[in-house]
Design an enzyme around this catalytic site. Structure first.
Site, PDB file in Angstrom:
ATOM      1  NE  ARG A  65      11.152  46.698  52.963  1.00 29.35           N
ATOM      2  CZ  ARG A  65      11.672  46.178  51.842  1.00 29.35           C
ATOM      3  NH1 ARG A  65      12.100  46.971  50.863  1.00 29.35           N
ATOM      4  NH2 ARG A  65      11.775  44.883  51.698  1.00 29.35           N
ATOM      5  CG  ASP A 306      18.786  42.072  48.673  1.00 32.04           C
ATOM      6  OD1 ASP A 306      18.211  43.150  48.912  1.00 32.04           O
ATOM      7  OD2 ASP A 306      18.435  41.300  47.757  1.00 32.04           O
TER       8      ASP A 306
HETATM    9  C1  NCD Z   1      13.983  43.277  47.865  1.00 34.55           C
HETATM   10  C2  NCD Z   1      12.952  44.084  48.648  1.00 34.55           C
HETATM   11  O1  NCD Z   1      12.139  43.479  49.370  1.00 34.55           O
HETATM   12  O2  NCD Z   1      12.982  45.318  48.596  1.00 34.55           O
HETATM   13  N1  NCD Z   1      13.604  41.891  47.862  1.00 34.55           N
HETATM   14  C3  NCD Z   1      14.403  40.833  47.616  1.00 34.55           C
HETATM   15  O3  NCD Z   1      13.923  39.695  47.604  1.00 34.55           O
HETATM   16  N2  NCD Z   1      15.694  40.957  47.405  1.00 34.55           N
HETATM   17  C4  NCD Z   1      14.113  43.834  46.502  1.00 34.55           C
HETATM   18  C5  NCD Z   1      15.402  43.474  45.775  1.00 34.55           C
HETATM   19  O4  NCD Z   1      16.495  43.469  46.364  1.00 34.55           O
HETATM   20  O5  NCD Z   1      15.370  43.241  44.584  1.00 34.55           O
HETATM   21 ZN    ZN Z   2       6.779  44.322  52.699  1.00 32.14          ZN
HETATM   22 ZN    ZN Z   3      17.359  43.470  43.831  1.00 32.23          ZN
HETATM   23 ZN    ZN Z   4      17.704  44.642  47.293  1.00 29.52          ZN
END
Ligand code: NCD
Ligand code: ZN
Ligand code: ZN
Ligand code: ZN
Length: 429
Positions: A65, A306
């Site tokens: 982020r 992730d």
């Molecule tokens: C991810 C995010 O919040 O950036 N969210 C998710 O549920 N995995 C986006 C992503 O990995 O596709």
């Molecule tokens: Zn958020």
């Molecule tokens: Zn993704």
């Molecule tokens: Zn992701």
């Protein structure tokens, strides 16, 4: 820089298949000796009896982020979470604000990560400008600046012609395309996996076919172009089967899954805990078992987190409006130990392969192995140590994890990067 002597550990190196009791001496940032018994009077001693020493872990997929949402995560807080979870190298996804689609943002990430100095933060560049899915970014410029892959993660590259050209273009740089594979229309408004549980809960489902359709298309395009495709967060049985077959046919494809796809099935959504709302969704038990099979037989190359931090205000919205994602850097090792190792589905060597040498190979970095002369990126894990996940303990700025207040087994105790201790559980708390 003082020398470090790790005494009495079980040293595991997936690349050389070493799994044995060894001492290890680290000197001048490098692994100097690996022997049954080493004495080095001047070295700082790390006692690691009953602990496991592995190469510093590598996460191909996390969200920091930064730039854009410092209230959710920054390179600094994300790096702290990474080392607490045992990771010495992490790839950060480009769905930032602005997106990682030009050289100056890549430079910013490297500079900021170096200032923080806890782990290697390796940016993934966007495939398309502003991740809008239309115009391909300057791959040459981005690769020169140091991106390790290209991805529009968060969104699928919906336009097949754009993806074809991105794959063709990527070949010149030997950089893989990381694809978030979910058909937008089929997955639209899906709050959880489509199936019996979703029907029972009255929540709109996102079907497995939404993932499989795009995986099938992408595998055809990868075969056609001869480029390297890496499928992000694989979650369904069908996707595993498609990738298994494509690998057999010689398509240059690799893929990852995440701990939540081998640890949970969609029945956990019955709690309506919004921290279970992720993309792709947590699938059925049949899918979960197929993910574990895929890990076992090598179809799935990596375990990636992730790690997707979201602020409390967003996650406190009603289920339908809350964003997708859960944090994962600090719990990944425990979940792998509990589900894959302790339940005897896989060996330490085979699990650690998915977190070290395999991801290193995909992004072509000289890391992920333990050998004399290699950079001393080392993670030490106490495999039997129990710990309770608490908000105070979580280093990530966001706390959106379904493991909150749960007891987990297997804990990272020390992390060494280039011969320097970056995390030590003793110092931490
Ligand atoms: C991810 C995010 O919040 O950036 N969210 C998710 O549920 N995995 C986006 C992503 O990995 O596709
Ligand atoms: Zn958020
Ligand atoms: Zn993704
Ligand atoms: Zn992701």
């Amino acid at each position: 820089m003082s020398s470090i002597l790790i005494k009495g550990a079980r040293v595991i190196d997936p690349r050389s298949k070493l799994d044995a009791a060894r001492d290890m001496l680290i000197r001048q940032g490098k692994i100097a000796r690996i022997e049954k018994s080493i004495t080095a009077p001047k070295a700082r001693v790390v006692r690691a009896k009953d602990q496991v020493v592995v190469p510093g872990l590598i996460d191909l997929h996390c969200h920091l982020r930064d730039p854009g949402r410092p209230d959710e995560e920054t390179i600094a807080t994300g790096s702290e979470a990474a080392v607490a979870g045992g990771f010495t190298s992490i790839c950060c996804m480009p769905n930032t604000d602005p997106a990682i689609d030009n050289e100056s943002i890549v430079n910013y990430i490297y500079k900021e990560a170096a200032r923080v100095g806890l782990c290697n933060v390796l940016p993934v560049g966007a495939i398309t400008k502003a991740r809008a899915g239309k115009e391909i970014t300057e791959f040459a410029e981005l690769q020169h600046a140091g991106v390790k892959a290209f991805s529009d993660d968060g969104d699928t590259v919906a336009d097949s012609s754009v993806l074809r050209h991105a794959l063709e273009y990527s070949k010149a740089f030997d950089v893989p395309i990381f694809e978030h594979a979910l058909d937008k229309e089929l997955a639209r408004d899906g709050l959880m996996n489509e199936g019996l549980v979703a029907t029972r809960l009255g929540l709109k489902g996102s079907p497995a076919i939404a993932e499989e359709l795009i995986v099938a298309r992408d595998l055809l395009l990868a075969g056609f172009t001869g480029a390297r495709l890496h499928v992000c967060h694989v979650s369904t049985r069908g996707a595993v089967e498609l990738i298994r077959r494509a690998k057999r046919e010689g398509v240059r494809v690799t893929c990852e899954t995440c701990p939540h796809y081998f640890y949970f099935n969609d029945e956990v959504l019955e709690s309506l805990d919004v921290n279970f709302k992720v993309n792709p969704p947590i699938r059925s038990e049949v899918d979960r078992q197929a993910i574990i099979e895929g890990l076992k037989d090598g179809t799935i190359d990596c375990i990636a987190t992730d790690h997707a931090p979201h602020c409390r205000a967003e996650k406190e919205l009603e289920f339908a409006n809350a964003p997708y994602g859960m944090i994962g850097l600090e719990t990944a090792v425990s979940l792998a130990v509990m589900e894959l190792i302790n339940r005897q589905k896989m060996s330490w060597l085979d699990v650690m392969r998915k977190l070290t040498v395999n991801p290193a190979g995909i992004i072509r970095i000289p890391a992920g192995c333990i050998s004399v002369g290699a950079a001393a990126d080392i993670t030490i894990i106490a495999p039997d140590e129990k710990w309770k996940v608490s908000e105070e303990q979580i280093r990530s700025r966001s706390k959106n994890t379904p493991h909150l207040n749960k007891e987990l087994v297997g804990r990272v105790t020390n992390v060494i990067l280039n011969g320097r201790v970056k995390y030590s559980l003793k110092d931490g708390q």
